[in-house]
Design a protein around this motif. Structure first.
Motif, short mmCIF file in Angstrom:
data_model
loop_
_atom_site.label_atom_id
_atom_site.label_comp_id
_atom_site.label_asym_id
_atom_site.label_seq_id
_atom_site.Cartn_x
_atom_site.Cartn_y
_atom_site.Cartn_z
N ARG A 21 64.78 13.84 59.19
CA ARG A 21 64.30 12.58 58.61
C ARG A 21 63.10 12.79 57.70
N ASP A 22 62.80 11.73 56.94
CA ASP A 22 61.60 11.61 56.10
C ASP A 22 61.73 12.48 54.85
N HIS A 23 61.27 11.94 53.72
CA HIS A 23 61.65 12.52 52.44
C HIS A 23 60.47 12.63 51.48
N CYS A 24 60.44 13.73 50.78
CA CYS A 24 59.54 13.95 49.65
C CYS A 24 60.41 14.38 48.48
N VAL A 25 60.36 13.62 47.38
CA VAL A 25 61.25 13.87 46.24
C VAL A 25 60.41 13.99 44.97
N TRP A 26 60.75 14.96 44.13
CA TRP A 26 60.09 15.10 42.84
C TRP A 26 61.07 15.72 41.84
N ARG A 27 60.73 15.58 40.55
CA ARG A 27 61.58 16.15 39.51
C ARG A 27 60.87 17.33 38.88
N GLU A 28 61.62 18.41 38.68
CA GLU A 28 61.06 19.64 38.13
C GLU A 28 62.20 20.49 37.57
N ASP A 29 61.94 21.08 36.42
CA ASP A 29 62.93 21.97 35.79
C ASP A 29 64.28 21.28 35.59
N GLY A 30 64.23 20.00 35.23
CA GLY A 30 65.45 19.28 34.92
C GLY A 30 66.29 18.87 36.11
N ARG A 31 65.76 19.01 37.34
CA ARG A 31 66.50 18.63 38.54
C ARG A 31 65.58 17.88 39.49
N TRP A 32 66.22 17.15 40.41
CA TRP A 32 65.49 16.53 41.50
C TRP A 32 65.45 17.48 42.70
N HIS A 33 64.32 17.48 43.37
CA HIS A 33 64.14 18.31 44.56
C HIS A 33 63.71 17.40 45.71
N GLN A 34 64.18 17.72 46.91
CA GLN A 34 63.88 16.90 48.08
C GLN A 34 63.53 17.78 49.26
N LEU A 35 62.48 17.38 50.00
CA LEU A 35 62.13 17.99 51.27
C LEU A 35 62.44 17.00 52.38
N ILE A 36 63.01 17.50 53.47
CA ILE A 36 63.33 16.67 54.64
C ILE A 36 62.77 17.35 55.88
N GLY A 37 62.09 16.57 56.73
CA GLY A 37 61.51 17.11 57.95
C GLY A 37 62.53 17.27 59.05
N SER A 38 62.33 18.30 59.89
CA SER A 38 63.29 18.57 60.95
C SER A 38 62.67 19.51 61.97
N GLY A 39 63.50 20.02 62.86
CA GLY A 39 63.08 21.01 63.84
C GLY A 39 64.26 21.87 64.21
N LEU A 40 64.01 23.11 64.56
CA LEU A 40 65.06 24.05 64.97
C LEU A 40 64.95 24.29 66.47
N ALA A 41 66.08 24.25 67.15
CA ALA A 41 66.10 24.49 68.59
C ALA A 41 65.50 25.85 68.91
N ASP A 42 64.63 25.88 69.89
CA ASP A 42 63.99 27.12 70.38
C ASP A 42 63.13 27.81 69.32
N VAL A 43 62.83 27.11 68.23
CA VAL A 43 61.98 27.69 67.19
C VAL A 43 60.78 26.79 66.95
N GLY A 44 61.02 25.58 66.44
CA GLY A 44 59.94 24.65 66.14
C GLY A 44 60.21 23.90 64.85
N GLY A 45 59.18 23.23 64.35
CA GLY A 45 59.31 22.40 63.16
C GLY A 45 59.73 23.17 61.93
N THR A 46 60.45 22.48 61.07
CA THR A 46 60.87 23.09 59.81
C THR A 46 60.98 22.02 58.74
N VAL A 47 61.00 22.46 57.49
CA VAL A 47 61.22 21.58 56.34
C VAL A 47 62.39 22.16 55.55
N PHE A 48 63.41 21.33 55.33
CA PHE A 48 64.57 21.73 54.54
C PHE A 48 64.39 21.33 53.08
N ARG A 49 65.01 22.10 52.20
CA ARG A 49 64.93 21.83 50.76
C ARG A 49 66.32 21.57 50.21
#
Length: 708
Positions: free
Chosen positions: A384-412
């Motif tokens: 969940r939760d989103h950070c979006v910006w435009r760069e190099d002619g494309r849109w980029h998005q970060l989404i918050g998450s977590g990995l089992a037995d690892v911890g927090g992560t951010v997907f791109r």
């Protein structure tokens, strides 16, 4: 009770049920009562109130629906109790049906948990508190809103059961369609053998419901949807000394994360997570406030609401706003059942008051399948939760998450059009076990050659300064944005950088929040920067000087050596600046929200160990408020330490050396807890350049509502 001239028509199809007979017996002792077949109702039916009391969902044909609706709109009153509440959609008064229906057994004292902003309603004016049990036994059918809220109705009460508040179990809902009034009451036992004091409570409660309907619609209890309604709601909370005045708050009810911060045609738009049903976290909508100067704000109508048949049925959660081809666009998280996925909406008008949800929602169908995304009791995948910006002619998005037995992560992710997204990998993942199981609300800010990424890990807001390489984030340094009651920040791009707001959650229990009628505020905006060496700075936004009114003291100084210095200043909405030099003292304490006898006070202590401590042990005489200490390491570099402190009702926001922040929620109960004092311990110290300003309100009646 002496009979009143109120004329009540009990709606009964055919032979009355036992429950309807009990309602008839109860009403006969009080009113002029007649049994009416719903099929025979007309717009001119000569009753002040029609009452439908049913244990099963009513079947409403088109003719009956039309006649009942015409009766109500002709200044009639309609009471729907038990499962008759389900009729509101058939009658055309409501577009969202009750989502919880059934029968339950009452085994503890149960009744309405009334909302404090409506505590002058005739149904509860005979009671001293907000919790009024009206039954302690029996089997009751019900039809109520739990995971969803009515779209047109206003929740007046939830449910109290025994010693527990049940805020998600709506008890009383008000609708005011055109000239009439409707009340839906989920659970209502009219059995004559009810025990005391519940029988007396029940009688007074139902009498208030009936007689309020007979009196006609009262705009005080209608759902606020415009500037006048929001002003009316805010006015109900004006006497609460603990409610912030110059911070962004919702008109009442619940507020959490700031969302979708964007400037458009000279107007700043600030959206936030909002529950219009009361001061509790459930059925999240997007609240909306606007400003032309970033310090004076105006309430706007709700921008996003859950769609009963959509992927956001259970909530429109956090997201961000961007412009795509000149069109403001929101990316937000929609929740339904155990799934949370990204959704998109575009502005439907230039004021950003209404939004059109995209037909393709959700725009990402599932989390990445090449990693083990954390599953929890509530969610198939924490995503969940989103950070979006435009760069190099494309849109980029970060989404918050977590990995089992690892911890927090951010997907791109990346996209050409904000609708078709390609997973690009992990942007950053927790390296330590104590870094949080889930990273929420990621945001990436760019400062020249440096980038700053911050996330929220359920407890704090860790930040990382570094650089992006090959789609991932390389960390050069890390820290915590705020060491206190501050969470889920989001930033707005302004001409010369960014301004950041965070959610200030409450530090008192849920019952206290319900009693207050509001929960949560946003921080003052802060200017966050990363300098050329990669060091983070945090300063109050320069626009905040626009709130300053009277200056109480101007640049005063004092030497401290055992004696307490009490400068001639004080209040509940202040800005204070000071410079502190310890000399040979162990520490200096600044006391704020201090009563004359010092029994109630909040202490801000700067210690020689280079720690700043907020001691809340004496901050409030309310046992429902937290009384622990909050600690923050500070690096004074070359002493003295500079402080800038914002006080507002129940908030204390501290900026130290323009780098370190600690926000604290405290709840002084006494009217005279307004003082300020300084003292040193264990030696000599000096405080210099002490200035104090009174600050004005963020929301004022003089603000003219926009009509564009």
């Amino acid at each position: 009770m002496t009979a009143t001239p109120v004329r009540v028509g009990l709606l009964v199809e055919g032979t009355p049920s036992d429950r309807q007979e009990a309602a008839r017996e109860w009403a006969d002792a009080r009113y002029d009562v007649e049994t009416v077949d719903p099929a025979e109702v007309t717009a001119s039916t000569p009753h002040d109130v029609l009452w439908w009391h049913r244990a099963e969902a009513p079947a409403v044909d088109n003719r009956t629906a039309s006649a009942l609706a015409a009766y109500v709109r002709g200044n009639g009153g309609l009471l729907l109790s038990l499962r008759a509440v389900e009729a509101v959609t058939s009658l055309g008064f409501e577009s969202v049906a009750p989502d919880a229906v059934g029968t339950r057994t009452v085994t503890a004292p149960t009744g309405p948990l009334w909302r404090s902003v409506y505590d002058d309603h005739p149904a509860v004016e005979a009671f001293d508190g907000l919790r009024t049990p009206v039954a302690d036994r029996g089997t009751l059918p019900y039809a109520r809103y739990e995971d969803q809220l009515p779209a047109e109705g206003e929740v007046l009460a939830s449910t109290v059961e025994g010693e527990r508040d049940r805020p998600t179990q709506t008890g009383v809902v008000s609708w005011q369609p055109e000239g009439g009034a409707v009340l839906g009451v989920s659970e209502l036992s009219l059995a004559s053998e009810i025990a005391e004091p519940y029988g007396t409570n029940r009688d007074r409660f139902v009498e208030g419901l009936v007689e309020s309907l007979a009196s006609g619609p009262d705009p005080r209890f209608d759902r606020p949807v415009d500037a006048e309604g929001f002003r009316r709601l805010r006015a109900r909370l004006d006497g609460d000394r603990q409610r912030p005045r110059y911070h962004v708050t919702s008109p009442a009810n619940w507020l959490n994360d700031p969302n979708g911060l964007i400037e458009r045609d000279g107007t700043y738009h600030l959206f936030y997570q909002y529950n219009p049903g009361g001061p509790y976290h459930n059925s999240i909508h997007w609240g909306h406030a606007t400003s032309e100067d970033l310090v004076h704000w105006r309430d706007e109508p709700v921008a996003l609401a859950p769609s009963p048949d959509g992927p956001d049925r259970d909530g429109c959660w956090s997201g961000c706003a961007v412009e795509f081809d000149g069109e403001p666009t929101i990316l937000y998280t929609g929740g339904r059942d155990r799934r949370q996925l990204p959704c998109l909406a575009t502005a439907a008008d230039p004021t950003l008051r209404s939004w059109t949800k995209d037909r393709s929602n959700p725009v990402i169908e599932a989390p990445p399948d090449d990693v083990d995304v954390l599953e929890t009791e509530h969610w198939q995948a924490e995503f969940r939760d989103h950070c979006v910006w435009r760069e190099d002619g494309r849109w980029h998005q970060l989404i918050g998450s977590g990995l089992a037995d690892v911890g927090g992560t951010v997907f791109r992710y990346s996209s050409e059009d904000l609708r078709d997204w390609r997973y690009e990998g992990r942007f950053l993942t927790a390296e330590r076990a104590d870094a949080g199981a889930v990273w929420e609300c990621p945001e990436l800010l760019r400062f020249g050659e440096w980038d700053l990424l911050h996330v929220s890990d359920y407890e704090t807001v860790p930040y990382f300064v570094g650089k992006r390489r090959d789609g991932a984030f390389e960390v050069a340094s890390r820290g915590v944005l705020d060491h206190g009651d501050f969470y889920a920040p989001q930033s707005m791009a302004v001409d010369d950088g960014y301004l950041t707001w965070g959610w200030l959650p409450e530090a008192r229990d849920e019952a206290a929040q319900w009693d207050a009628g509001w929960s949560g505020s946003l921080s003052v905006p802060r200017r966050i920067e990363v300098d050329e060496s990669g060091e983070l700075t945090q300063r109050p936004a320069p626009q905040l000087t626009g709130l300053r009114e009277a200056k109480q003291i101007d640049g005063e100084s004092a030497s401290l050596d055992g004696d307490r210095w009490t400068p001639p200043c004080g209040g509940r909405a202040l800005e204070l600046t000071a410079t502190v030099a310890l000399d040979d003292a162990d520490g200096v304490t600044l006391s704020v929200f201090e009563s004359p006898d010092r029994r109630e006070r909040t202490e801000i202590r700067y210690e020689a160990t280079n720690e700043l401590v907020v001691d809340r042990s004496a901050a409030s005489e309310d046992p429902r408020a937290r009384s622990d200490e909050q600690r923050m390491p500070v690096t004074p570099y070359d002493e003295p330490l500079t402080l800038r402190v914002f006080l507002d009702g129940s908030t204390v926001e501290i900026f130290a050396n323009e780098r370190h922040c600690l926000t604290s929620r405290v709840y002084p109960t006494r009217a005279d807890s307004t003082g300020i004092s300084f003292a040193a311990s264990g030696g000599r110290a000096a405080v210099e350049d002490v200035s104090v300003w009174e600050l004005g309100d963020a929301y004022t009646d003089s603000a003219t509502p926009r009509t564009d």
